[in-house]
Design an enzyme around this catalytic site. Structure first.
Site, PDB file in Angstrom:
ATOM      1  N   LYS A 173      -0.482  -6.131   5.155  1.00 21.03           N
ATOM      2  CA  LYS A 173       0.663  -5.691   4.363  1.00 21.03           C
ATOM      3  C   LYS A 173       1.675  -5.068   5.303  1.00 21.03           C
ATOM      4  CE  LYS A 173       1.526  -5.505  -0.220  1.00 21.03           C
ATOM      5  NZ  LYS A 173       0.987  -6.351  -1.274  1.00 21.03           N
ATOM      6  N   ASP A 223       6.925  -8.883  -2.083  1.00 21.58           N
ATOM      7  CA  ASP A 223       6.390  -7.660  -2.669  1.00 21.58           C
ATOM      8  C   ASP A 223       7.579  -6.928  -3.271  1.00 21.58           C
ATOM      9  OD1 ASP A 223       5.120  -4.632  -2.358  1.00 21.58           O
ATOM     10  OD2 ASP A 223       3.575  -6.163  -2.611  1.00 21.58           O
TER      11      ASP A 223
END
Length: 345
Positions: free
Chosen positions: A100, A140
Site C-alpha cells: 500500500k 484507493d
C-alpha cells in the site's frame, strides 16, 4: 492506525498459537520506501510532498494494493494498510501479497495538471520497485482510473508498453469491466450472505452508509437495486436521512451535479457523524479509518457493521460492540471485491 491493525493480528496469532518468530516475520514489512516529490504548481510555485510505498509480504505472489492521495498519508498508514492487503488477498485466495502507499497531498486543492505532475514524479521515483511481477498498485482514496492511466503511461516510458503495472485502469486502456463498482459489490455480497443466515434478503434490511465516494455510493446503488432500504447517508458535507428510504438514483444524480449529498431535497439533513449511530439494521462505514471508536461505539444501533472502509472500527470499539451482540464483517472480507476484480484485470 498501525498499532490497531497489529493488535488485531496478534489476537489472530494467539488464536492460531503462532510462534514468536512467525509473528515477527508476518508483522514486519518486506520493504518500506519513502520518496520526496518536488514539482511546480501551475503558477510556478514549488510544491513539496512525500510519497510512500510499503511492501508487506510476497509469500503468495506479487504484492498488491492501492495508492491513496490524502493529507493524512504517512508511513504508519501505509504500513497498516499494506498488512491488511496481505490478509485480504489470502482471505479471498488470490495469488498476491500485500502492499500500500500514496502521497500526502490533497487533490481537491490541486489542478488536474498539478496532480498529474505529482503522480508521474512519484512513479519515476518508485518505478524500480513496482511492476507486474513485483508490486501492482491500484486505486484507493482520491485516486481513480484516470490516475491509474497516468501511472501506466509514465511507467511505460521507462519499460515499454506495460498495462499490467497497475489495475483499475480505464476499460479502454486494458482495464476490467466492473472494476469501478467492484468494492461496493463485494460489500453487497458480504451483507447478502450474512442475511441468508436467518433467511433474510437485502430487501428486508434498512441500511445506513457513512461515506458516499466510490465504495459507499456503489454499495448504496447495488443494495437499493436489490430492494434494500437506504435510510441514511453521509459524506464530507454532512448527512441526510429518510426512514422511508432514500431514492438512491436521484441522490446519485444530485451528487453528480452538486458534488455533495448536502441539500438533497428528498431527505432530512442530519449531522454527518449521526449516520454512524442512526437506527438501522445495517451500518456500512465506507469512509476512513477509526470512524467508530470507544467514544461512539455504545451508540451504534445496527445489528451488523459491514467494514467497507479499511480499519473503520478501533479495537476498543470492536470489543464494545461484539459484547453487545453486534456482528462485524471485517474489512479484509467485506471490501475485498476490488482486489478480486483487479486479479481478473
Amino acid at each position: 492506525m498501525l498499532e490497531d491493525t497489529n493488535l488485531f493480528f496478534y489476537r489472530a496469532a494467539d488464536f492460531l498459537d503462532l510462534s514468536d518468530r512467525v509473528r515477527d516475520v508476518l508483522v514486519t514489512p518486506r520493504r518500506v520506501v519513502r520518496v520526496e516529490i518536488i514539482t511546480e504548481s501551475d503558477d510556478g510555485e514549488l510544491l513539496h510532498h512525500m510519497g510512500y510505498r510499503v511492501q508487506h509480504n510476497t509469500a503468495r505472489g506479487p504484492m498488491k494494493g492501492g495508492l491513496r492521495f490524502h493529507p493524512s498519508m504517512n508511513e504508519d498508514h501505509a504500513a497498516s494498510l499494506a498488512s491488511l492487503m496481505t490478509w485480504k488477498t489470502a482471505v479471498v485466495d488470490i495469488p498476491f501479497g500485500g502492499a500500500k502507499g500514496g502521497i500526502n497531498c490533497d487533490p481537491s486543492q490541486l489542478s488536474e495538471a498539478e496532480l498529474n505532475r505529482i503522480t508521474t514524479t512519484f512513479v519515476e521515483l518508485i518505478r524500480e520497485i513496482i511492476g507486474p511481477t513485483i508490486d501492482i498498485p491500484a486505486p484507493d482514496v482520491n485516486t481513480n482510473a484516470k490516475v491509474m492511466g497516468w501511472i501506466m503511461d509514465e511507467y511505460s516510458k521507462f519499460y515499454g508498453f506495460n498495462p499490467a503495472v497497475v489495475t483499475g485502469k480505464p476499460v479502454d486502456l486494458f482495464g476490467s469491466l466492473g472494476r469501478e463498482e467492484a468494492t461496493g459489490r463485494g460489500v453487497m455480497y458480504s451483507l447478502e450472505e450474512y442475511l441468508k443466515n436467518d433467511g433474510r434478503k437485502l430487501r428486508d434490511a434498512s441500511v445506513a452508509i457513512q461515506g458516499f465516494g466510490n465504495v459507499g455510493s456503489n454499495a448504496a446503488r447495488l443494495i437499493s437495486e436489490q430492494g434494500g432500504r437506504i435510510v441514511a447517508v453521509s459524506d464530507i458535507s454532512g448527512g441526510i436521512a429518510n426512514d422511508g428510504g432514500i431514492d438512491i438514483p436521484k441522490l446519485l444524480d444530485w451528487v453528480a451535479q452538486n458534488k455533495v449529498v448536502q441539500g438533497f431535497p428528498d431527505a432530512d439533513p442530519i449531522d454527518g457523524a449521526a449516520v454512524l449511530t442512526y437506527k438501522a439494521d445495517v451500518l456500512i462505514p465506507a469512509a476512513m479509518e477509526n470512524a467508530i471508536t470507544e467514544a461512539n461505539a455504545s451508540q451504534v444501533q445496527a445489528e451488523v457493521v459491514v467494514e467497507a472502509a479499511n480499519g473503520p472500527v478501533s479495537p476498543g470499539a470492536h470489543d464494545s460492540m461484539t459484547r453487545r451482540g453486534i456482528t462485524i464483517i471485517p474489512d479484509i472480507l467485506a471490501n475485498a471485491g476490488g482486489v478480486t476484480v483487479s486479479y481478473f484485470e
